[in-house]
Motif scaffolding. Structure first.
Motif, short mmCIF file in Angstrom:
data_model
loop_
_atom_site.label_atom_id
_atom_site.label_comp_id
_atom_site.label_asym_id
_atom_site.label_seq_id
_atom_site.Cartn_x
_atom_site.Cartn_y
_atom_site.Cartn_z
N TRP A 5 0.83 -1.20 0.00
CA TRP A 5 0.00 0.00 0.00
C TRP A 5 0.87 1.25 0.00
N MET A 6 0.51 2.20 -0.83
CA MET A 6 1.29 3.44 -0.93
C MET A 6 0.51 4.65 -0.46
N ALA A 7 -0.71 4.83 -0.96
CA ALA A 7 -1.44 6.04 -0.62
C ALA A 7 -2.93 5.78 -0.79
N TYR B 21 0.78 11.38 5.96
CA TYR B 21 2.08 10.99 5.41
C TYR B 21 2.72 12.13 4.62
N HIS B 22 1.95 12.74 3.72
CA HIS B 22 2.55 13.76 2.84
C HIS B 22 2.87 15.05 3.60
N GLY C 73 7.62 9.78 -5.04
CA GLY C 73 6.44 10.64 -4.87
C GLY C 73 5.54 10.70 -6.09
N ASP D 104 2.67 9.76 -6.86
CA ASP D 104 1.24 10.12 -6.73
C ASP D 104 1.03 11.62 -6.64
N SER E 292 9.22 3.89 -2.23
CA SER E 292 8.51 2.72 -1.71
C SER E 292 9.41 2.04 -0.68
N GLN F 58 11.30 8.92 3.95
CA GLN F 58 10.44 7.97 4.67
C GLN F 58 11.37 6.87 5.20
N PRO G 61 2.55 -1.01 7.33
CA PRO G 61 2.80 -2.11 8.27
C PRO G 61 3.09 -1.60 9.68
N TRP H 119 4.59 4.76 11.72
CA TRP H 119 5.49 4.99 10.58
C TRP H 119 6.54 6.03 10.94
N1 SPD Z 1 5.11 0.92 3.07
C1 SPD Z 1 4.80 2.12 2.40
C2 SPD Z 1 5.92 3.07 2.25
C3 SPD Z 1 5.40 4.20 1.47
C4 SPD Z 1 6.30 5.29 1.20
N2 SPD Z 1 5.89 6.13 0.13
C5 SPD Z 1 4.52 6.23 -0.14
C6 SPD Z 1 4.22 7.04 -1.33
C7 SPD Z 1 3.28 8.11 -1.02
N3 SPD Z 1 3.52 9.27 -1.79
#
Ligand code: SPD
Length: 283
Positions: free
Chosen positions: A57-59, A67-68, A90, A92, A164, A195, A231, A235
């Motif tokens: 999962w990303m967004a 997160y952003h 990034g 998205d 990622s 991240q 996960p 985070w």
């Molecule tokens: N396990 C997810 C890590 C995500 C890091 N980047 C997410 C992209 C959001 N722009």
């Protein structure tokens, strides 16, 4: 037909067993393989539209703001200058959107390795990347590692790494050589943030990143927030600089960030840098 989509983890940071982060989807909007990864976007009732890359999962529309905001504003509110910003990854568009809220930002290079992610998100996740038309944004489809290695010294005031997890195309964003290249590409008073994975389920990776960044930067501080689709839900990010203090944000820039933020504010900024004991003991 509704279908559960799962991100599955085995091993769980040495605890053993399996965990999964399941989201019930009502429709698949996009499902293709690029040269780098499988790119999927689902419609869901709980989280709006959700982006998954290679089963991770990303967004999500209703879960992306924290997160952003947190990858962007701690760096953007503390760096001495913020004119020239580099976002690696990034795709998205969420991180670029937050960066571009600061009027002091004059130019953003966003270097995303996978053009399919950018195109799919522009079409299917318009709520996340709301700044694609900002003339200050320069989207480059290329390898972020090579970009930063080839950048002239001192090219950027702020570098944000929104990649990622350390598997697949993002693996090069987690090593000493990459961090050294980022250090060279930053100005002396520049700020780097990345991240930094789950401090619970990926604590080894988190602590290893912290140590590796300390080989390049004199100031390295982790910070934390809760992201339910990642996960462990807990985070992290790592802030790094050649001297700039992460705990001295500029009030006028905090006010800009706070004006439209979902999560970030001055208290959050300071509280996020508290490090839990289990992480300190793992160092
Ligand atoms: N396990 C997810 C890590 C995500 C890091 N980047 C997410 C992209 C959001 N722009």
């Amino acid at each position: 037909m509704s279908v559960w989509q799962d991100e599955i983890h085995e091993g769980n940071g040495g605890r053993g067993g399996k965990t999964r982060i399941g989201v019930l989807s009502s429709r698949t909007l996009f499902d293709e393989r690029s040269a780098f990864q499988r790119v999927r976007i689902f419609e869901t009732e709980a989280l709006g539209r959700v982006l998954m890359l290679d089963d991770l999962w990303m967004a999500a529309d209703h879960e992306e703001a924290t997160y952003h905001e947190m990858i962007s504003h701690p760096a953007l509110t503390t760096a001495k200058r913020i004119e020239r910003v580099l976002v690696i990854g990034g795709g998205d568009g969420g991180t670029a959107r937050e960066v571009l809220r600061h009027p002091g930002v004059k130019h953003v290079d966003m270097v995303e390795i996978d053009g399919m992610v950018v195109d799919a998100c522009k079409t299917h996740m318009p709520k996340v990347g709301r700044a694609w038309d900002d003339p200050r944004l320069n989207v480059i489809i290329d390898d972020g590692v090579a970009h930063v290695q080839n950048a002239a010294p001192g090219s950027y005031d702020v570098i944000l790494v929104d990649g990622s997890d350390p598997v697949g195309p993002a693996v090069g964003l987690f090593n000493d050589a990459f961090y050294a290249a980022c250090g060279r590409a930053l100005t002396d008073d520049g700020v780097f943030a990345t991240q930094a994975e789950s401090p619970t389920l990926m604590r080894d990776v988190h602590v290893q990143m912290w140590g590796a960044l300390e080989q390049v930067f004199s100031v390295v501080r982790p910070y934390y927030a809760t992201i339910s689709i990642y996960p462990g839900a807990s985070w992290s990010w790592l802030y790094a600089s050649k001297g700039t203090d992460p705990l001295a944000p500029r009030a006028e820039r905090v006010a800009v960030a706070e004006a439209e933020s979902y999560y970030y504010n001055a208290d959050v900024h300071h509280g996020a840098f508290a490090v839990p004991n289990h992480v300190l003991r793992a160092r």
